[in-house]
Write an enzyme that holds these catalytic residues in place. Structure first.
Site, mmCIF file in Angstrom:
data_model
loop_
_atom_site.group_PDB
_atom_site.id
_atom_site.type_symbol
_atom_site.label_atom_id
_atom_site.label_comp_id
_atom_site.label_asym_id
_atom_site.label_seq_id
_atom_site.Cartn_x
_atom_site.Cartn_y
_atom_site.Cartn_z
ATOM 1 N N TYR A 141 -36.113 28.360 15.623
ATOM 2 C CA TYR A 141 -35.824 29.459 16.556
ATOM 3 C C TYR A 141 -37.022 29.777 17.448
ATOM 4 O O TYR A 141 -36.877 30.420 18.486
ATOM 5 C CB TYR A 141 -35.393 30.731 15.803
ATOM 6 C CG TYR A 141 -34.026 30.639 15.148
ATOM 7 C CD1 TYR A 141 -33.267 29.483 15.197
ATOM 8 C CD2 TYR A 141 -33.490 31.727 14.480
ATOM 9 C CE1 TYR A 141 -32.026 29.393 14.590
ATOM 10 C CE2 TYR A 141 -32.241 31.658 13.866
ATOM 11 C CZ TYR A 141 -31.519 30.474 13.920
ATOM 12 O OH TYR A 141 -30.292 30.410 13.312
ATOM 13 N N LYS A 192 -34.042 20.436 3.888
ATOM 14 C CA LYS A 192 -33.285 19.227 4.259
ATOM 15 C C LYS A 192 -34.305 18.089 4.302
ATOM 16 O O LYS A 192 -34.487 17.409 5.306
ATOM 17 C CB LYS A 192 -32.609 19.477 5.627
ATOM 18 C CG LYS A 192 -31.614 18.411 6.053
ATOM 19 C CD LYS A 192 -30.351 18.375 5.214
ATOM 20 C CE LYS A 192 -29.475 17.212 5.634
ATOM 21 N NZ LYS A 192 -28.432 16.902 4.653
ATOM 22 N N ASP A 224 -27.102 21.522 2.744
ATOM 23 C CA ASP A 224 -25.652 21.291 2.741
ATOM 24 C C ASP A 224 -25.088 21.533 1.336
ATOM 25 O O ASP A 224 -24.041 22.168 1.161
ATOM 26 C CB ASP A 224 -25.292 19.899 3.282
ATOM 27 C CG ASP A 224 -26.274 18.809 2.862
ATOM 28 O OD1 ASP A 224 -27.302 19.127 2.232
ATOM 29 O OD2 ASP A 224 -26.020 17.628 3.159
ATOM 30 N N ASP A 248 -30.422 31.977 8.001
ATOM 31 C CA ASP A 248 -29.460 32.685 8.859
ATOM 32 C C ASP A 248 -28.035 32.323 8.420
ATOM 33 O O ASP A 248 -27.176 33.190 8.195
ATOM 34 C CB ASP A 248 -29.721 32.232 10.307
ATOM 35 C CG ASP A 248 -29.033 33.096 11.335
ATOM 36 O OD1 ASP A 248 -28.364 34.061 10.942
ATOM 37 O OD2 ASP A 248 -29.168 32.797 12.543
#
Ligand code: NAD
Length: 361
Positions: A141, A192, A224, A248
């Site tokens: 972000y 990840k 995931d 988020d």
């Protein structure tokens, strides 16, 4: 010494839910004779309309001069066509960054009274109590370079940068390990690292830190899988620590476990425990101005404000207890309404919490 709370209502349902949060704050202030001073300021689309800036300099000055900030929500379709840097959401990112609020704490707690409002089976969410610690001022972000460019082919390309330094990972990791120590002593770090270099470093740093917290059992999970596990068997989690974007998304998934995003408060803290407190949801333009929004996430954010920034944990317990009692009485806003419960408006829900505060000894 007088404590001050700076209030930024923001856009759409922001002012509606904030006025209920402030009703509760003022009631507790009076009841416990805390002498808290409340001041108001501008953020988001409203600030842009009034001052030409979604995060005006006075807002940052006033926020820095306060003991805590309470924020509603920003954004909405009215401002969607603004220049990118002037969008209301940019104002929110700017204040979080300027105040260095790197640790976003999102408690995901199942009120037993709302068990049938959740989209999961009661057997999966009984006693649900998870703390999500989301890194808030780094990651994709904020990463530079970012923007749009024209490729050789003449096509337009949008791009962002995901990066995390050791310091950024370590400081949010410390908050998460310490929170785990005070809870069930289980920490799951979500990344990840099978694909993204920034999160390979994330996993290494968090793993190295675990030597300093031998009592905390640390596990790692790909994002995931974590999304899947949150709806498969959420009770396996105690504390989750993760980066900005993953946090988020995972916290919105977790919100639904509790029945509604209108139930999820948050605290965003810097290293001095200065904090900004806001519900996890957005400005809900689809229901703005109708007095139907659920104010409980904001009221519970006020409880966190008392706990973490004003050092009055008793006030936090009193508010959380009053919310439980209001739910016991069957009062529900539209988002959590089920059979055999009573529909109340935003302001009626706030008033019901105040009534319970008055009777709680
Ligand atoms: P949203 O959270 O505003 O709304 C999603 C859904 O949840 C909507 O159906 C809404 O009616 C419902 N909802 C949200 N809060 C509720 C409440 N308190 N009570 C009952 N129902 C509630 O997300 P969105 O629609 O994706 O975004 C709307 C705007 O808010 C966008 O401009 C977005 O950028 C902004 N946004 C702001 C924040 C923030 O200020 N922290 C966070 C997320 C989104």
């Amino acid at each position: 010494m007088t404590k001050s709370v700076y209030v930024l209502p923001g856009d759409n349902i922001g002012p509606e839910i904030i006025s209920e949060g402030i009703k509760v704050l003022e009631a507790v202030n009076e009841r416990l004779d805390l002498g808290i001073e409340v001041r108001y300021g501008l953020i988001g689309g409203h600030a842009l309309d009034v001052s030409g800036d979604p995060c005006p300099p006075e807002t940052l000055i006033e926020a820095r001069n306060s003991d805590a900030v309470l924020l509603g929500a920003v954004g909405g379709p009215r401002w969607d066509d603004c220049e990118r840097e002037m969008r209301p959401e940019k104002g929110l990112l700017r204040i979080r960054h300027a105040l260095n609020l790197f640790a976003n704490l999102r408690p995901v707690i199942m009120y037993p009274q709302l068990i049938t409002a959740s989209s999961l089976k009661p057997s999966l969410i009984n006693d649900l109590d998870i703390l999500i610690v989301r890194e808030l001022v780094g990651g994709i972000y904020f990463g530079e370079p970012r923007g749009f460019r024209i490729l050789e082919s003449g096509e337009k390309e949008g791009f962002n940068t995901l990066k995390y330094s050791e310091l950024e990972i370590r400081r949010v990791g410390k908050i998460a390990f310490e929170a785990a120590m005070k809870r069930g002593k289980r920490l799951c770090s979500v990344d990840k690292s099978n694909v993204l270099e920034a999160t390979i470093l994330w996993r290494q740093v968090i793993s190295d830190m675990s030597a300093e917290y031998p009592d905390v059992s640390l596990s790692h999970m790909y994002v995931d899988n974590a999304a899947m596990q949150l709806v498969r068997e959420p009770s396996q989690f105690d504390v989750i620590v993760t980066g900005n974007m993953f946090g988020d998304i995972l916290s919105d998934i977790s919100a639904m476990l509790t029945g509604s995003i209108g139930m999820l408060p948050s605290a965003s803290l810097n290293e001095k425990a200065f904090g900004m407190y806001e519900p996890c949801h957005g400005s809900a333009p689809d229901i703005a101005g109708q007095n139907v929004a659920n104010p409980l996430a904001t009221i519970l954010s006020v409880a966190l404000l008392f706990r973490y920034s004003l050092g009055v944990p008793d006030a936090a317990f009193v508010i959380e207890d009053a919310v439980g009692k209001v739910l016991d009485r069957g009062f529900r806003t539209l988002d959590i309404l089920t059979d055999d419960t009573t529909l109340v408006s935003t302001s009626e829900m706030g008033s019901a919490v105040i009534e319970e505060l008055k009777v709680t000894k």
